[in-house]
Design a protein around this motif. Sequence first.
Motif, PDB file in Angstrom:
ATOM      1  N   GLN A  94      -1.775  -9.422 -11.327  1.00 57.27           N
ATOM      2  CA  GLN A  94      -2.368  -8.121 -11.647  1.00 57.27           C
ATOM      3  C   GLN A  94      -3.134  -7.640 -10.413  1.00 57.27           C
ATOM      4  O   GLN A  94      -3.956  -8.368  -9.880  1.00 57.27           O
ATOM      5  N   PHE A  95      -2.861  -6.440  -9.985  1.00 58.33           N
ATOM      6  CA  PHE A  95      -3.529  -5.869  -8.825  1.00 58.33           C
ATOM      7  C   PHE A  95      -4.639  -4.931  -9.270  1.00 58.33           C
ATOM      8  O   PHE A  95      -4.610  -4.393 -10.377  1.00 58.33           O
ATOM      9  N   ASP A  96      -5.593  -4.737  -8.381  1.00 57.28           N
ATOM     10  CA  ASP A  96      -6.692  -3.811  -8.663  1.00 57.28           C
ATOM     11  C   ASP A  96      -6.167  -2.386  -8.755  1.00 57.28           C
ATOM     12  O   ASP A  96      -5.069  -2.077  -8.284  1.00 57.28           O
ATOM     13  N   ALA A  97      -6.981  -1.537  -9.331  1.00 55.47           N
ATOM     14  CA  ALA A  97      -6.614  -0.119  -9.432  1.00 55.47           C
ATOM     15  C   ALA A  97      -6.461   0.468  -8.028  1.00 55.47           C
ATOM     16  O   ALA A  97      -7.178   0.089  -7.094  1.00 55.47           O
ATOM     17  N   ALA A  98      -5.531   1.366  -7.898  1.00 55.21           N
ATOM     18  CA  ALA A  98      -5.231   1.960  -6.593  1.00 55.21           C
ATOM     19  C   ALA A  98      -6.257   3.015  -6.220  1.00 55.21           C
ATOM     20  O   ALA A  98      -6.769   3.737  -7.079  1.00 55.21           O
ATOM     21  N   ARG A  99      -6.519   3.074  -4.925  1.00 48.74           N
ATOM     22  CA  ARG A  99      -7.317   4.182  -4.411  1.00 48.74           C
ATOM     23  C   ARG A  99      -6.428   5.425  -4.399  1.00 48.74           C
ATOM     24  O   ARG A  99      -5.207   5.310  -4.394  1.00 48.74           O
ATOM     25  N   PRO A 100      -7.007   6.610  -4.364  1.00 50.75           N
ATOM     26  CA  PRO A 100      -6.189   7.828  -4.318  1.00 50.75           C
ATOM     27  C   PRO A 100      -5.271   7.863  -3.087  1.00 50.75           C
ATOM     28  O   PRO A 100      -5.548   7.229  -2.072  1.00 50.75           O
ATOM     29  N   TYR A 101      -4.180   8.600  -3.208  1.00 47.25           N
ATOM     30  CA  TYR A 101      -3.158   8.670  -2.167  1.00 47.25           C
ATOM     31  C   TYR A 101      -3.761   9.032  -0.810  1.00 47.25           C
ATOM     32  O   TYR A 101      -3.432   8.406   0.199  1.00 47.25           O
ATOM     33  N   LEU A 102      -4.616  10.031  -0.765  1.00 53.49           N
ATOM     34  CA  LEU A 102      -5.168  10.462   0.527  1.00 53.49           C
ATOM     35  C   LEU A 102      -6.118   9.432   1.126  1.00 53.49           C
ATOM     36  O   LEU A 102      -6.304   9.408   2.336  1.00 53.49           O
ATOM     37  N   HIS A 103      -6.692   8.576   0.326  1.00 52.52           N
ATOM     38  CA  HIS A 103      -7.516   7.489   0.868  1.00 52.52           C
ATOM     39  C   HIS A 103      -6.647   6.426   1.516  1.00 52.52           C
ATOM     40  O   HIS A 103      -7.016   5.851   2.531  1.00 52.52           O
ATOM     41  N   ARG A 104      -5.498   6.160   0.908  1.00 50.37           N
ATOM     42  CA  ARG A 104      -4.602   5.132   1.449  1.00 50.37           C
ATOM     43  C   ARG A 104      -3.821   5.619   2.652  1.00 50.37           C
ATOM     44  O   ARG A 104      -3.493   4.836   3.534  1.00 50.37           O
ATOM     45  N   HIS A 105      -3.490   6.885   2.705  1.00 52.64           N
ATOM     46  CA  HIS A 105      -2.606   7.421   3.743  1.00 52.64           C
ATOM     47  C   HIS A 105      -3.250   8.596   4.482  1.00 52.64           C
ATOM     48  O   HIS A 105      -2.580   9.576   4.782  1.00 52.64           O
ATOM     49  N   TRP A 106      -4.533   8.503   4.760  1.00 49.96           N
ATOM     50  CA  TRP A 106      -5.225   9.628   5.385  1.00 49.96           C
ATOM     51  C   TRP A 106      -4.673   9.920   6.776  1.00 49.96           C
ATOM     52  O   TRP A 106      -4.628  11.074   7.198  1.00 49.96           O
TER      53      TRP A 106
END
Length: 95
Positions: free
Chosen positions: A56-68
Amino acid sequence: MTAAAFRPPPGGLFLLLLPLLLLGLHYGYEAYIADACLERGGSFDYETWTCSLSAQFDAARPYLHRHWGKAVIALSFSLSGLIVLLWSWLRHRRR
């Protein structure tokens, strides 16, 4: 010449639209593979793009946080395309 005769340079339109299209495709592809993983009952790790049926993985950060970085590059190219279009439009109006 009338304003209707103005044809924007294709390079400006290319710079304006292509980076936004590529960023949208990247977002859509990530959402597609995450959805496919979740439908199989797995957990998707957005940082490494891996699917696990056991972990089980942690909840994802928003798209723009991951791929800024990708977003900044795409928006920079898009902004330069907008500047090219505005500059050519202003040059056309002065004639």
